[in-house]
Design an enzyme around this catalytic site. Structure first.
Site, PDB file in Angstrom:
ATOM      1  N   ARG A  33       4.023  -0.719  -4.609  1.00 21.74           N
ATOM      2  CA  ARG A  33       3.666  -1.150  -3.251  1.00 21.74           C
ATOM      3  C   ARG A  33       2.282  -1.794  -3.196  1.00 21.74           C
ATOM      4  O   ARG A  33       1.880  -2.333  -2.162  1.00 21.74           O
ATOM      5  CB  ARG A  33       3.697   0.038  -2.294  1.00 21.74           C
ATOM      6  CG  ARG A  33       5.039   0.720  -2.201  1.00 21.74           C
ATOM      7  CD  ARG A  33       4.954   1.850  -1.220  1.00 21.74           C
ATOM      8  NE  ARG A  33       4.759   1.352   0.125  1.00 21.74           N
ATOM      9  CZ  ARG A  33       5.728   1.089   0.982  1.00 21.74           C
ATOM     10  NH1 ARG A  33       6.967   1.295   0.644  1.00 21.74           N
ATOM     11  NH2 ARG A  33       5.462   0.641   2.174  1.00 21.74           N
ATOM     12  N   TRP A  52      -3.021  -2.581  -1.693  1.00 22.09           N
ATOM     13  CA  TRP A  52      -2.774  -4.026  -1.785  1.00 22.09           C
ATOM     14  C   TRP A  52      -3.701  -4.631  -0.743  1.00 22.09           C
ATOM     15  O   TRP A  52      -3.492  -4.445   0.453  1.00 22.09           O
ATOM     16  CB  TRP A  52      -1.310  -4.328  -1.472  1.00 22.09           C
ATOM     17  CG  TRP A  52      -0.936  -5.763  -1.672  1.00 22.09           C
ATOM     18  CD1 TRP A  52      -0.510  -6.335  -2.820  1.00 22.09           C
ATOM     19  CD2 TRP A  52      -0.933  -6.805  -0.681  1.00 22.09           C
ATOM     20  NE1 TRP A  52      -0.260  -7.677  -2.615  1.00 22.09           N
ATOM     21  CE2 TRP A  52      -0.513  -7.986  -1.307  1.00 22.09           C
ATOM     22  CE3 TRP A  52      -1.267  -6.848   0.674  1.00 22.09           C
ATOM     23  CZ2 TRP A  52      -0.402  -9.197  -0.637  1.00 22.09           C
ATOM     24  CZ3 TRP A  52      -1.164  -8.051   1.344  1.00 22.09           C
ATOM     25  CH2 TRP A  52      -0.733  -9.220   0.684  1.00 22.09           C
ATOM     26  N   LYS A 106       5.665  -4.836  -3.841  1.00 20.37           N
ATOM     27  CA  LYS A 106       7.024  -4.722  -3.316  1.00 20.37           C
ATOM     28  C   LYS A 106       6.916  -4.127  -1.921  1.00 20.37           C
ATOM     29  O   LYS A 106       5.995  -3.389  -1.641  1.00 20.37           O
ATOM     30  CB  LYS A 106       7.822  -3.778  -4.219  1.00 20.37           C
ATOM     31  CG  LYS A 106       9.296  -4.103  -4.202  1.00 20.37           C
ATOM     32  CD  LYS A 106       9.998  -3.493  -5.369  1.00 20.37           C
ATOM     33  CE  LYS A 106      11.458  -3.826  -5.331  1.00 20.37           C
ATOM     34  NZ  LYS A 106      11.749  -5.192  -5.764  1.00 20.37           N
ATOM     35  N   ASN A 108      -2.070   2.137   5.714  1.00 19.92           N
ATOM     36  CA  ASN A 108      -1.249   0.996   5.302  1.00 19.92           C
ATOM     37  C   ASN A 108      -0.936   0.212   6.571  1.00 19.92           C
ATOM     38  O   ASN A 108      -0.426   0.796   7.531  1.00 19.92           O
ATOM     39  CB  ASN A 108       0.044   1.531   4.645  1.00 19.92           C
ATOM     40  CG  ASN A 108       1.079   0.447   4.421  1.00 19.92           C
ATOM     41  OD1 ASN A 108       0.749  -0.732   4.350  1.00 19.92           O
ATOM     42  ND2 ASN A 108       2.332   0.850   4.320  1.00 19.92           N
ATOM     43  N   GLY A 109      -1.259  -1.064   6.603  1.00 19.36           N
ATOM     44  CA  GLY A 109      -1.003  -1.869   7.796  1.00 19.36           C
ATOM     45  C   GLY A 109      -2.225  -2.713   8.110  1.00 19.36           C
ATOM     46  O   GLY A 109      -3.113  -2.893   7.273  1.00 19.36           O
ATOM     47  N   GLU A 166      16.060 -19.373  -6.090  1.00 21.66           N
ATOM     48  CA  GLU A 166      15.767 -18.032  -6.599  1.00 21.66           C
ATOM     49  C   GLU A 166      15.196 -18.101  -8.018  1.00 21.66           C
ATOM     50  O   GLU A 166      14.256 -17.378  -8.360  1.00 21.66           O
ATOM     51  CB  GLU A 166      17.045 -17.178  -6.538  1.00 21.66           C
ATOM     52  CG  GLU A 166      16.953 -15.792  -7.136  1.00 21.66           C
ATOM     53  CD  GLU A 166      15.941 -14.876  -6.472  1.00 21.66           C
ATOM     54  OE1 GLU A 166      15.357 -15.239  -5.434  1.00 21.66           O
ATOM     55  OE2 GLU A 166      15.703 -13.785  -7.011  1.00 21.66           O
ATOM     56  N   LYS A 213      11.624 -16.650  -9.063  1.00 21.06           N
ATOM     57  CA  LYS A 213      11.504 -15.632 -10.116  1.00 21.06           C
ATOM     58  C   LYS A 213      10.509 -16.085 -11.164  1.00 21.06           C
ATOM     59  O   LYS A 213       9.646 -15.334 -11.573  1.00 21.06           O
ATOM     60  CB  LYS A 213      12.886 -15.420 -10.726  1.00 21.06           C
ATOM     61  CG  LYS A 213      13.339 -14.042 -11.004  1.00 21.06           C
ATOM     62  CD  LYS A 213      13.814 -13.169  -9.913  1.00 21.06           C
ATOM     63  CE  LYS A 213      12.966 -13.013  -8.709  1.00 21.06           C
ATOM     64  NZ  LYS A 213      13.581 -12.259  -7.646  1.00 21.06           N
ATOM     65  N   CYS A 232       0.854  -1.184   0.000  1.00 19.15           N
ATOM     66  CA  CYS A 232       0.000   0.000   0.000  1.00 19.15           C
ATOM     67  C   CYS A 232       0.892   1.237   0.000  1.00 19.15           C
ATOM     68  O   CYS A 232       1.888   1.291   0.708  1.00 19.15           O
ATOM     69  CB  CYS A 232      -0.950   0.089   1.173  1.00 19.15           C
ATOM     70  SG  CYS A 232      -2.183  -1.192   1.212  1.00 19.15           S
ATOM     71  N   HIS A 243      15.017 -38.128  -4.235  1.00 20.13           N
ATOM     72  CA  HIS A 243      14.286 -38.479  -3.005  1.00 20.13           C
ATOM     73  C   HIS A 243      12.819 -38.044  -3.076  1.00 20.13           C
ATOM     74  O   HIS A 243      12.173 -37.906  -2.046  1.00 20.13           O
ATOM     75  CB  HIS A 243      14.978 -37.854  -1.795  1.00 20.13           C
ATOM     76  CG  HIS A 243      16.384 -38.336  -1.627  1.00 20.13           C
ATOM     77  ND1 HIS A 243      16.691 -39.594  -1.171  1.00 20.13           N
ATOM     78  CD2 HIS A 243      17.574 -37.740  -1.915  1.00 20.13           C
ATOM     79  CE1 HIS A 243      18.013 -39.751  -1.160  1.00 20.13           C
ATOM     80  NE2 HIS A 243      18.566 -38.643  -1.610  1.00 20.13           N
ATOM     81  N   GLU A 257       6.841 -16.197  -9.768  1.00 17.89           N
ATOM     82  CA  GLU A 257       6.192 -14.932  -9.403  1.00 17.89           C
ATOM     83  C   GLU A 257       5.830 -14.078 -10.606  1.00 17.89           C
ATOM     84  O   GLU A 257       4.849 -13.344 -10.564  1.00 17.89           O
ATOM     85  CB  GLU A 257       6.986 -14.136  -8.366  1.00 17.89           C
ATOM     86  CG  GLU A 257       8.235 -13.464  -8.844  1.00 17.89           C
ATOM     87  CD  GLU A 257       8.950 -12.678  -7.754  1.00 17.89           C
ATOM     88  OE1 GLU A 257       8.294 -12.047  -6.916  1.00 17.89           O
ATOM     89  OE2 GLU A 257      10.192 -12.696  -7.745  1.00 17.89           O
TER      90      GLU A 257
HETATM   91  C1  F6R Z   1      10.948 -11.549  -4.922  1.00 15.13           C
HETATM   92  C2  F6R Z   1      11.049 -10.475  -3.954  1.00 15.13           C
HETATM   93  C3  F6R Z   1      10.623 -10.754  -2.559  1.00 15.13           C
HETATM   94  C4  F6R Z   1      11.454  -9.927  -1.569  1.00 15.13           C
HETATM   95  C5  F6R Z   1      10.907 -10.101  -0.139  1.00 15.13           C
HETATM   96  C6  F6R Z   1      11.761  -9.349   0.874  1.00 15.13           C
HETATM   97  O1  F6R Z   1      11.426 -11.167  -6.175  1.00 15.13           O
HETATM   98  O2  F6R Z   1      11.429  -9.385  -4.280  1.00 15.13           O
HETATM   99  O3  F6R Z   1      10.664 -12.098  -2.262  1.00 15.13           O
HETATM  100  O4  F6R Z   1      12.782 -10.347  -1.632  1.00 15.13           O
HETATM  101  O5  F6R Z   1       9.598  -9.626  -0.089  1.00 15.13           O
HETATM  102  O6  F6R Z   1      11.817  -7.982   0.577  1.00 15.13           O
HETATM  103  P1  F6R Z   1      12.928  -7.055   1.195  1.00 15.13           P
HETATM  104  O7  F6R Z   1      14.236  -7.457   0.620  1.00 15.13           O
HETATM  105  O8  F6R Z   1      12.542  -5.663   0.796  1.00 15.13           O
HETATM  106  O9  F6R Z   1      12.887  -7.262   2.683  1.00 15.13           O
END
Ligand code: F6R
Length: 616
Positions: free
Chosen positions: A27, A74, A611, A100-101, A489, A493, A2, A512, A496
């Site tokens: 966000r 969000w 994000k 936000n929260g 990772e 990637k 948010c 396994h 997502e």
């Molecule tokens: C995936 C991604 C997330 C962040 C996670 C932690 O591409 O970006 O998995 O890595 O939400 O975010 P930060 O690093 O901001 O604490």
């Protein structure tokens, strides 16, 4: 998650806030809204969908007004509807709030307010707080008009359990804006004749570089020429104004189609910036300014605990391999959200390190606070100067990777790997790592940006491979040792941004269980680097091929892969072990990007994500 922007000043609040919302859209992007004091009273407008929908609606309305609050959402409580979008308006129409929260005790609050005659239009927790402020405002009639609004906000916040970053305005106070935070970020941009509230610095740098970081349980009262901060319990707080050193053009898309692609290509520079001034050739080690721990104290550390979430957690796993290998210090890695409530026994000489790009992830912050409460020394590795995590740690290392806007982390991840590698070197050189080994490692880091640039030249080849594999709905990523976290990772990637089901496994673990998934319809991405276990990785490839699985092999150029063994090969330059995870990440990122593009997914704003995750 948010984004909040509030404005008070002389300019058109609507356009300044819209600009800010666009910069904060990463966000949250399921709905947005704003309320503006447009001369003839407060005008409220909300739209579901992207901020663009709000922008189109605002274009038609051409709202004036110099005061307003706005939000990009969000969803946590309630569906994506206009009713659930922010700002919320109190039943009596006087108070408007963006939040936000998560208000954890909102149900009790809501029941209390319903009994008092308040009604609710949304399913959100935020509307309960909005009405609670209206309730206290109504009861504050006896208080002097000057403080009535502010007092009502402070009183209401004393009843909140949970987290909030809020911006509030009141119909009776057309020249005042109030903000407050607990657990969710909120900053104040101090301008000339104007002040701005926002969830992060990104939203205000087009107006001012002067920033005050609000702390938990603080409330800010803003007019266009002034601001004052107090605690929720009404004690006044002295503000510290920071100058943000931020080049606004860094957050622009430029000629790229997506931020993710731009950020992938920015990696050589991001890595250079992370290294700048941080090596001593003389001592063949890394140098960090902000650790706030001297070499003696660091030598006494006998265990390091890394905490993080998501991609940053994968960076921690690489840190574990590198620090154990080069510095011989035992390392543990915990998901921040698990560590926080697990009550794990730790030794008194344990150092806790949080990794977070945003520095605002609530799970990581909560775990860090728990570690601090127990008296452990804490450090952070993060990319956002002045973020809550950076401010609350005893010391830390900034990544200097520049703003990361794409929701899928790319350059922030490799820059975290860089800092972890440099930390392994530094801690190693304080212990048993020899001068000569240090020289080799420093050289490897210095050559790295060039090698990453080389690896990026594979873009066209990777795009072609991505086109071949984009039709599959399942995929495995497999790697051993340092390549296991990169496999995790890679799977994260891919899933997502392209919504393909993907799993990362240590290559040898496959037999396994996950080997049952292998078929013509489930390709595997093998991550293989040269070294003593390369041939073991090849044996795992054979096991997949024997079961008709298709294989894309990403490898360092010095690996000898028998002709015809794999379906597609992507090679990255030969390099020192310590930088292999960084170089091998480049094709993994490009592969995910082009697969998502082929599947016509919204690469920068994948569904359901945001994000900077500021809710638990
Ligand atoms: C995936 C991604 C997330 C962040 C996670 C932690 O591409 O970006 O998995 O890595 O939400 O975010 P930060 O690093 O901001 O604490």
């Amino acid at each position: 998650m948010c984004g909040i922007v509030g404005y008070i000043g002389r300019e058109r609040a609507g356009s300044i806030m819209l600009d800010g919302l666009k910069r904060l859209e990463y966000r949250g992007y399921d709905s947005s809204g704003m309320v503006v004091n447009a001369g003839k009273g407060l005008e409220l407008i909300k739209r579901t969908g992207r901020v663009k929908e709000l922008e189109d609606a605002l274009d038609e309305l051409q709202l004036g007004g110099n005061l307003g609050i706005s939000h990009t959402r969000w969803a946590t409580h309630g569906d994506v509807t206009e009713a659930n979008a922010h700002p919320h308006q109190s039943t009596d129409g006087k108070i408007y709030l963006v939040h936000n929260g998560v208000i954890e005790n909102y149900i009790g609050m809501k029941n209390f307010l319903i009994e008092k005659g308040y009604s609710f239009k949304s399913e959100t927790d935020s509307e309960a707080l909005c009405n609670l402020i209206a309730y206290h405002y109504g009861k504050e009639e006896e208080t002097t008009a000057k403080n009535r609004f502010l007092e009502a906000v402070r009183k209401s916040l004393r009843h909140v359990e949970g987290t909030y970053g809020i911006a509030v305005i009141c119909d009776d106070y057309p020249d005042e804006l109030i903000g407050a935070r607990k657990g969710s970020p909120l900053i104040i941009g101090i301008g000339k004749g104007e002040n701005i509230l926002a969830s992060d610095v990104n939203a205000i740098t087009h107006c001012t570089q002067n920033v005050v970081y609000l702390n938990d349980n603080e409330v800010v009262h803003l007019t266009n020429n002034d601001f004052s901060i107090s605690t929720v319990s009404s004690k006044s707080v002295e503000a510290v104004i920071h100058q943000v050193d931020w080049d606004t053009s860094e957050a622009e898309l430029g000629d790229y189609d997506h931020y993710m692609l731009k950020e992938i290509h920015e990696q050589p520079n991001a890595l250079k910036n992370g290294m700048r001034g941080r090596f001593s050739d003389d001592k063949s080690t890394a140098v960090f300014g902000g650790l706030n721990l001297n070499p003696q104290e660091l030598r006494q550390i006998d265990r390091i605990l890394f905490i993080a979430c998501g991609t940053a957690w994968h960076a921690c796993l690489i840190a574990e391999y590198l620090i154990e290998r080069f510095a011989r210090i035992p390392v543990e890695v915990e998901y921040a959200s698990e560590f926080r409530y697990r009550n794990a026994p730790l030794d008194k000489n344990t150092l806790v390190i949080a990794i977070s790009q945003s520095g605002e992830t609530i799970d990581t912050l909560g775990a860090l606070r728990e570690a601090k409460r127990k008296g452990y020394r804490t450090l952070s590795i993060n990319n956002s100067v002045g973020s809550t995590i950076a401010r609350e740690c005893d010391g830390g290392i900034y990544q200097h990777a520049g703003p990361e806007i794409g929701v899928a982390s790319t350059k922030a991840f490799t820059s975290q790997l860089l800092i972890c590698g440099m930390l392994a070197l530094y801690l190693g050189r304080l212990r048993d790592l020899s001068y000569g080994d240090g020289v080799d490692i420093v050289k490897a880091f210095k050559e790295l940006p060039e090698l990453v640039q080389e690896a990026l030249k594979q873009t066209a080849q990777i795009e072609a491979i991505a086109k071949k594999y984009a039709k599959y709905e399942d995929c495995l990523f497999l790697g051993r040792q340092l390549m296991f976290p990169i496999a995790l990772e890679g799977a994260l990637k891919l899933k997502e941004i392209s919504y393909i089901h993907a799993e990362g496994y240590p290559a040898a673990e496959m037999k396994h269980g996950p080997i049952a998934l292998i078929s013509e319809d489930c390709p595997s991405v093998f991550l293989a680097t040269s070294g003593e276990i390369f041939h073991k990785s090849l044996a795992n490839v054979q096991e997949v091929k024997a079961r008709k699985g298709k294989v894309i092999c990403i490898a360092t150029a010095d690996c000898e892969i028998p002709d015809g063994l794999v379906d597609d090969i992507i090679l990255v330059p030969e390099c020192h072990e310590i930088v292999k995870p960084i170089l091998m990440s480049i094709p993994v990122q490009l592969l995910s990007y082009y697969v998502a593009l082929e599947r016509e997914c919204d690469v920068d704003k994948p569904r359901n994500l945001a994000k900077s995750v500021t809710v638990e």
